[in-house]
Structures are given as structure tokens and as C-alpha cells.
Design a protein around this motif. Structure first.
Motif, mmCIF file in Angstrom:
data_model
loop_
_atom_site.group_PDB
_atom_site.id
_atom_site.type_symbol
_atom_site.label_atom_id
_atom_site.label_comp_id
_atom_site.label_asym_id
_atom_site.label_seq_id
_atom_site.Cartn_x
_atom_site.Cartn_y
_atom_site.Cartn_z
ATOM 1 N N GLN A 139 0.868 -1.177 0.000
ATOM 2 C CA GLN A 139 0.000 0.000 0.000
ATOM 3 C C GLN A 139 0.901 1.221 0.000
ATOM 4 O O GLN A 139 1.929 1.243 0.699
ATOM 5 C CB GLN A 139 -0.919 0.007 1.232
ATOM 6 C CG GLN A 139 -2.009 1.058 1.187
ATOM 7 C CD GLN A 139 -3.023 0.864 2.299
ATOM 8 O OE1 GLN A 139 -3.351 -0.255 2.670
ATOM 9 N NE2 GLN A 139 -3.520 1.962 2.843
ATOM 10 N N GLU A 140 0.541 2.230 -0.779
ATOM 11 C CA GLU A 140 1.411 3.400 -0.873
ATOM 12 C C GLU A 140 1.340 4.225 0.404
ATOM 13 O O GLU A 140 0.257 4.617 0.851
ATOM 14 C CB GLU A 140 1.044 4.264 -2.070
ATOM 15 C CG GLU A 140 2.006 5.427 -2.271
ATOM 16 C CD GLU A 140 1.723 6.224 -3.531
ATOM 17 O OE1 GLU A 140 2.550 7.097 -3.873
ATOM 18 O OE2 GLU A 140 0.667 5.995 -4.180
ATOM 19 N N ALA A 141 2.508 4.476 0.972
ATOM 20 C CA ALA A 141 2.624 5.299 2.173
ATOM 21 C C ALA A 141 3.138 6.674 1.767
ATOM 22 O O ALA A 141 4.198 6.780 1.144
ATOM 23 C CB ALA A 141 3.573 4.650 3.174
ATOM 24 N N ALA A 142 2.400 7.711 2.089
ATOM 25 C CA ALA A 142 2.790 9.067 1.703
ATOM 26 C C ALA A 142 4.138 9.416 2.313
ATOM 27 O O ALA A 142 4.417 9.109 3.479
ATOM 28 C CB ALA A 142 1.731 10.061 2.163
ATOM 29 N N TYR A 143 4.989 10.060 1.516
ATOM 30 C CA TYR A 143 6.300 10.466 2.010
ATOM 31 C C TYR A 143 6.161 11.468 3.150
ATOM 32 O O TYR A 143 5.279 12.324 3.143
ATOM 33 C CB TYR A 143 7.113 11.118 0.887
ATOM 34 C CG TYR A 143 7.524 10.188 -0.220
ATOM 35 C CD1 TYR A 143 8.490 9.204 -0.013
ATOM 36 C CD2 TYR A 143 6.966 10.304 -1.489
ATOM 37 C CE1 TYR A 143 8.880 8.357 -1.042
ATOM 38 C CE2 TYR A 143 7.353 9.464 -2.526
ATOM 39 C CZ TYR A 143 8.306 8.493 -2.299
ATOM 40 O OH TYR A 143 8.682 7.656 -3.317
ATOM 41 N N CYS A 144 7.072 11.355 4.099
ATOM 42 C CA CYS A 144 7.177 12.334 5.175
ATOM 43 C C CYS A 144 8.116 13.430 4.687
ATOM 44 O O CYS A 144 9.281 13.162 4.381
ATOM 45 C CB CYS A 144 7.735 11.664 6.423
ATOM 46 S SG CYS A 144 7.806 12.720 7.877
ATOM 47 N N PRO A 145 7.653 14.674 4.541
ATOM 48 C CA PRO A 145 8.496 15.728 3.956
ATOM 49 C C PRO A 145 9.591 16.196 4.905
ATOM 50 O O PRO A 145 9.373 16.346 6.108
ATOM 51 C CB PRO A 145 7.496 16.854 3.660
ATOM 52 C CG PRO A 145 6.390 16.635 4.629
ATOM 53 C CD PRO A 145 6.287 15.154 4.847
ATOM 54 N N CYS A 146 10.770 16.430 4.340
ATOM 55 C CA CYS A 146 11.895 16.990 5.109
ATOM 56 C C CYS A 146 11.790 18.513 5.141
ATOM 57 O O CYS A 146 11.289 19.103 4.185
ATOM 58 C CB CYS A 146 13.223 16.585 4.475
ATOM 59 S SG CYS A 146 13.605 14.844 4.641
ATOM 60 N N MET A 174 10.771 9.296 2.940
ATOM 61 C CA MET A 174 10.890 10.747 3.070
ATOM 62 C C MET A 174 11.067 11.413 1.721
ATOM 63 O O MET A 174 11.484 10.777 0.743
ATOM 64 C CB MET A 174 12.065 11.110 3.981
ATOM 65 C CG MET A 174 11.792 10.838 5.448
ATOM 66 S SD MET A 174 13.073 11.548 6.518
ATOM 67 C CE MET A 174 12.176 11.617 8.067
ATOM 68 N N SER A 175 10.765 12.704 1.685
ATOM 69 C CA SER A 175 10.877 13.468 0.446
ATOM 70 C C SER A 175 11.503 14.829 0.725
ATOM 71 O O SER A 175 11.420 15.352 1.839
ATOM 72 C CB SER A 175 9.507 13.663 -0.211
ATOM 73 O OG SER A 175 8.661 14.450 0.619
#
Length: 322
Positions: free
Chosen positions: A90-97, A125-126
Motif C-alpha cells: 500500500q502506498e505510504a505518503a512520504y514524510c516531507p523533510c 521521506m521526500s
């Protein structure tokens, strides 16, 4: 979507495992069973990456490979890596840096737990430009799986800040500050080496299976400091072999030095910097040499960084210590 569970303190004498920790990548599947005392009790490595799983088949595959561990009723299961991508479970949304350890833990994607066990995917992360995302200027960067290795390495070192490098198919240079990942850059170094060695004219004059030649590797590192374009530097690998200056074995090491040297030239770590390297022994050896060539100190980690990262998340969620 399942809500984050509430974890209660264990009763005295409860010896169930704490955690099943899974690193599920594109081509491989690795897992460890963490016992009640926080030690690795069992581990498995299988050539069953996400590309080998049929759509909708991840829960069944997980149960097939780790059902005996699930039957022991651990407190939770944590999965990291490409299992959280669009091609994964399942796609997990990136946690933004920039993002701290707590933010990463609070953005876990909770799934319907197998065998009734709380199960979550670590989000990755993104780095996203503040103005806009466009092909000319606002280019984002992403990672999945490396973030937990970074957190694990920091935990093992007893540090909350530093420069960390994760060599691989897509190498990552990660900056951490105050237990937050403040930014990172990705280099397609490993993949580029494979493409050039297998599908370009360079492959005709090099032996990619040869052991590392440190002298030729250092020559590549030094040549990478040139201001010439990479495409010109790469062709030099072939020209040197045609003039007998490099053997096929030396050419492979020289090419590796060129590509890793380009990373060094871009990131320019200051002399004296202590850099954590996380990866396979062969790649860590090369990056250690490259960092020393730049006057830096390297400290190496392998799989233990991954599992330390999973344990750190477990401890955060349950309020326990190692």
C-alpha cells in the motif's frame, strides 16, 4: 484506514517477541524477529522482492514467509522499504523533510494487521522545493528504506546529527541535525555503473567482476575532480584501455572511481568530517577509500542500522527502552 493502536505495558514474565521487522525491497525480502529482551532471535533473507508479488497478494505473501513468527503474537510488525511504494503493499505518503524522528513515527501507515497484530509501513521521506515542482528547477528527491537506516545508525552512534552516506543502486547523502533529517541527495551511481558496464561500449574493455584495484580506483577519483563533463570523463575510460594504460580489471575500478568521485565533487564534504556509511561491505570499502581520499573519516554500518531503526520506532511507540 486503521488507526494507530494503543500499546499497554507488558505484564511481568511476558516473553512474547517484541517485534517483527521487515525490509522489503524491489528484489529482496529480509526480516528479523526481535525477542522480549530486544535481541534478534531469528532472521531470514529471501529473493522475494515486491516485483515478485502479484497485485493484491502482499498480505498472503507476508503470511506465507513469516506466518510462524506471526503466530508467536509479537507486539507489532514494522515494514520499511519499497513495500510502501505504489508498486508495494500500500502506498505510504512520504514524510516531507525536514522531519524529526517523532514525525516519521507519527506518519506510519497502519494496515489491517495479520493475525490481529498491529502492522505498519514506514513512510519514507521526500525533499520538495518550496516554490513549485517542475522539470527545470523545482526537482524533488525521495527515499524509501534509507530513512530508517539513518535513524538506526544515529541511534547506534549515540548521535543526533551528522552526515550519512548510503551507497547502493541509488546512493543517498543524508544530512541529519538534532535527530531530524534536514535534507538529502540521490545519485544513480550504482545503476549507472551497471548500465555502462553491461550495455555500453565501455563494457567491451572492462571486467566488472574483477576485484577492486585500489590504485586504479584512486586514479578515477582524482580524474573526477576535473571540470570536464562526465560524458567526456567516461569516454576516457575506453581511451585509456585502448592505449594500454588500463587493463580490463583496472578499467572497472577506474570507472567506479570516476562515478563515486562525481558524488564527492558534488557534495564536497569538508576534510576532517566524520561520515557514517551504511551498506554492503564491498560498497562501504569503496566509499571509505573515497572519503579518505578527501580527508574524511568513515564509520561503517551494515544491516544492524536497519534493525536498530525498527527498534527505535518500537521503543518510541511503546515508551520502552532497549
Amino acid at each position: 484506514m486503521p488507526r494507530p493502536p494503543t500499546f499497554t505495558a507488558r505484564a511481568p514474565g511476558d516473553n512474547r517477541p517484541r517485534l517483527i521487522a521487515i525490509d522489503w525491497g524491489t528484489t529482496s525480502l529480509r526480516g528479523v524477529l526481535i525477542d522480549a529482551q530486544g535481541h534478534i532471535a531469528q532472521q531470514r533473507a529471501l529473493p522475494q522482492g515486491i516485483l515478485q508479488v502479484e497485485p493484491g497478494g502482499f498480505a498472503a505473501a507476508f503470511d506465507r514467509h513469516f506466518g510462524d513468527w506471526l503466530a508467536l503474537q509479537p507486539d507489532m510488525c514494522l515494514l520499511s522499504g519499497m513495500v510502501g511504494s505504489r508498486q508495494g503493499w500500500q502506498e505510504a505518503a512520504y514524510c516531507p523533510c525536514p522531519a524529526g524522528f517523532g514525525a516519521l513515527c507519527n506518519q506510519l501507515l497502519w494496515l489491517e494487521g495479520a493475525h490481529g497484530i498491529p502492522t505498519a509501513i514506514v513512510p519514507g521521506m521526500s525533499v520538495v522545493p518550496q516554490a513549485s515542482v517542475d522539470a527545470a528547477h523545482g526537482v524533488p528527491d525521495v527515499m524509501r528504506g534509507e530513512e530508517i537506516q539513518v535513524m538506526g545508525a544515529l541511534h547506534l552512534m549515540g548521535q543526533d546529527s551528522g552526515l550519512l552516506v548510503l551507497p547502493g543502486t541509488h546512493s543517498k547523502w543524508v544530512q541529519a541535525q538534532g535527530r531530524s533529517i534536514t535534507g538529502f541527495k540521490t545519485f544513480m551511481t550504482g545503476e549507472l555503473f551497471a548500465v555502462l558496464a553491461q550495455h555500453s561500449i565501455l563494457g567491451k574493455t572492462l571486467d566488472s567482476s574483477a576485484p577492486l584495484d585500489e590504485t586504479a580506483f584512486a586514479q578515477g577519483l582524482e580524474r573526477a575532480r576535473s571540470s570536464d563533463a562526465l560524458s567526456h570523463l567516461l569516454f576516457g575510460t575506453r581511451a585509456l584501455s585502448l592505449f594500454g594504460a588500463l587493463s580490463p580489471a583496472q578499467s572497472a575500478s577506474y570507472l567506479s572511481g570516476l562515478l563515486i568521485g562525481q558524488e564527492m565533487a558534488t557534495m564536497q564534504p569538508a576534510a576532517g568530517t566524520r561520515v557514517a556509511l551504511i551498506g554492503s561491505a564491498a560498497l562501504v570499502q569503496r566509499y571509505t577509500l573515497a572519503l579518505r581520499h578527501a580527508g574524511c573519516e568513515a564509520v561503517a554500518f551494515g544491516d544492524e542500522a536497519t534493525w536498530a531503526g525498527h527498534q527505535a520506532i518500537y521503543q518510541y511507540l511503546t515508551g520502552t527502552s532497549s
